[in-house]
Design a protein around this motif. Structure first.
Motif, PDB file in Angstrom:
ATOM      1  N   GLU A 162      49.997  40.853  43.501  1.00 31.90           N
ATOM      2  CA  GLU A 162      50.226  41.515  42.210  1.00 31.90           C
ATOM      3  C   GLU A 162      50.105  40.509  41.049  1.00 31.90           C
ATOM      4  O   GLU A 162      49.689  40.867  39.948  1.00 31.90           O
ATOM      5  CB  GLU A 162      51.554  42.264  42.173  1.00 31.90           C
ATOM      6  N   ARG A 163      50.466  39.243  41.317  1.00 34.43           N
ATOM      7  CA  ARG A 163      50.336  38.223  40.261  1.00 34.43           C
ATOM      8  C   ARG A 163      48.866  37.896  40.011  1.00 34.43           C
ATOM      9  O   ARG A 163      48.440  37.693  38.871  1.00 34.43           O
ATOM     10  CB  ARG A 163      51.097  36.959  40.673  1.00 34.43           C
ATOM     11  N   LYS A 164      48.103  37.850  41.112  1.00 33.23           N
ATOM     12  CA  LYS A 164      46.671  37.597  41.026  1.00 33.23           C
ATOM     13  C   LYS A 164      46.005  38.730  40.242  1.00 33.23           C
ATOM     14  O   LYS A 164      45.147  38.507  39.385  1.00 33.23           O
ATOM     15  CB  LYS A 164      46.119  37.539  42.459  1.00 33.23           C
ATOM     16  N   GLN A 165      46.430  39.949  40.549  1.00 27.27           N
ATOM     17  CA  GLN A 165      45.915  41.142  39.878  1.00 27.27           C
ATOM     18  C   GLN A 165      46.262  41.120  38.387  1.00 27.27           C
ATOM     19  O   GLN A 165      45.440  41.442  37.537  1.00 27.27           O
ATOM     20  CB  GLN A 165      46.520  42.383  40.564  1.00 27.27           C
ATOM     21  N   TRP A 166      47.494  40.705  38.089  1.00 27.75           N
ATOM     22  CA  TRP A 166      47.929  40.614  36.684  1.00 27.75           C
ATOM     23  C   TRP A 166      46.985  39.699  35.904  1.00 27.75           C
ATOM     24  O   TRP A 166      46.544  40.025  34.805  1.00 27.75           O
ATOM     25  CB  TRP A 166      49.365  40.073  36.609  1.00 27.75           C
ATOM     26  N   LEU A 167      46.671  38.573  36.528  1.00 29.49           N
ATOM     27  CA  LEU A 167      45.828  37.579  35.872  1.00 29.49           C
ATOM     28  C   LEU A 167      44.410  38.113  35.667  1.00 29.49           C
ATOM     29  O   LEU A 167      43.778  37.868  34.632  1.00 29.49           O
ATOM     30  CB  LEU A 167      45.807  36.312  36.734  1.00 29.49           C
ATOM     31  N   ARG A 168      43.932  38.878  36.636  1.00 30.82           N
ATOM     32  CA  ARG A 168      42.587  39.432  36.556  1.00 30.82           C
ATOM     33  C   ARG A 168      42.502  40.425  35.384  1.00 30.82           C
ATOM     34  O   ARG A 168      41.532  40.449  34.639  1.00 30.82           O
ATOM     35  CB  ARG A 168      42.239  40.138  37.866  1.00 30.82           C
ATOM     36  N   ILE A 169      43.555  41.240  35.243  1.00 33.06           N
ATOM     37  CA  ILE A 169      43.543  42.284  34.223  1.00 33.06           C
ATOM     38  C   ILE A 169      43.874  41.725  32.835  1.00 33.06           C
ATOM     39  O   ILE A 169      43.260  42.101  31.843  1.00 33.06           O
ATOM     40  CB  ILE A 169      44.527  43.419  34.605  1.00 33.06           C
TER      41      ILE A 169
END
Ligand SMILES: [Zn+2]
Length: 233
Positions: free
Chosen positions: A219-226
């Protein structure tokens, strides 16, 4: 080497790997890593095979990057620090160009008037770098034992389209813009880099290592992507 297949322009990097791999960089560039054994025609065919995926990914990249904008330096403008947005306030009695105080960015009106916009944006960058060095040094010290590595020097600087990098001897570099991200995301960026001291690639073994320390890293990786494109001045 720049190449083209099915309207897709990409940069080919030869490496000693077993299969071809396609990634969309944060800059929007398409990078293809291919084994030395594949000739150019085979590389083009491999890209053509995945053309649909590449076009979809590029469209998504356009979407995510439409949020990228230059923030004018005006009273009330929000600038991020550790995942929160603070408003800019021009002050007359400042003894430093810029500081974060009482939940606001205090910018010296005299400094801004005298030095101009570029110098003021540099003052922001300097602020993130100074805070970043403290934050990253401390978190690296706490997280390194969990990963089981002994990293080298920690630096916070301009890294272009990379959030972080690690050098020989375990030196760790972090982009000053990451200081705008929430602490949980900063921890993910650190653990990601620390795990590269075990595995220099993004193999399953690498992600397993990340997962051991941060089971909720996705979810942190996803946050960074978005949100990555919005982490800017
Ligand atoms: Zn990585």
């Amino acid at each position: 080497m720049k190449m083209c297949a099915q309207d897709i322009e990409f940069t080919l990097i030869r490496s000693d790997r077993k299969t071809a791999d396609i990634v969309i960089e944060r800059s929007g560039d398409v990078i293809v890593r291919a084994p030395a054994g594949l000739d150019d025609e085979q590389v083009r065919a491999a890209v053509a095979d995945r053309a649909l995926w590449v076009h979809r990914s590029l469209a998504e990249w356009e979407d995510l990057n439409s949020s990228r904008r230059h923030r004018p330096l005006v009273q009330g403008q929000g600038f991020f620090y550790l995942g929160r947005s603070y408003r800019l306030k021009f002050v007359t009695d400042a003894d430093v160009p810029l500081r974060l105080k009482n939940g606001q960015w205090e910018l010296s009106g005299a400094f801004f008037g005298r030095e101009g916009e570029a110098a003021t944006r540099k003052a922001f960058r300097d602020f993130y770098i100074a805070k970043g060095v403290q934050i990253f040094t401390e978190r690296v010290r706490s997280l390194a034992p969990l990963v089981g590595v002994a990293p080298g020097e920690v630096t916070v600087k301009e890294l272009g389209y990379h959030w972080a990098s690690c050098g020989v001897g375990g030196a760790l570099n972090f982009h000053w813009k990451t200081v705008m991200a929430p602490q949980t995301v900063i921890d993910y960026i650190i653990v990601h880099e620390l795990c590269h001291l075990h595995h220099r690639d993004h193999s399953d073994a690498f992600w397993n290592e990340v997962d051991k320390v941060l089971p909720r890293y996705r979810e942190r990786k996803q946050w960074l992507r978005i949100n990555g494109a919005a982490l800017d001045l």
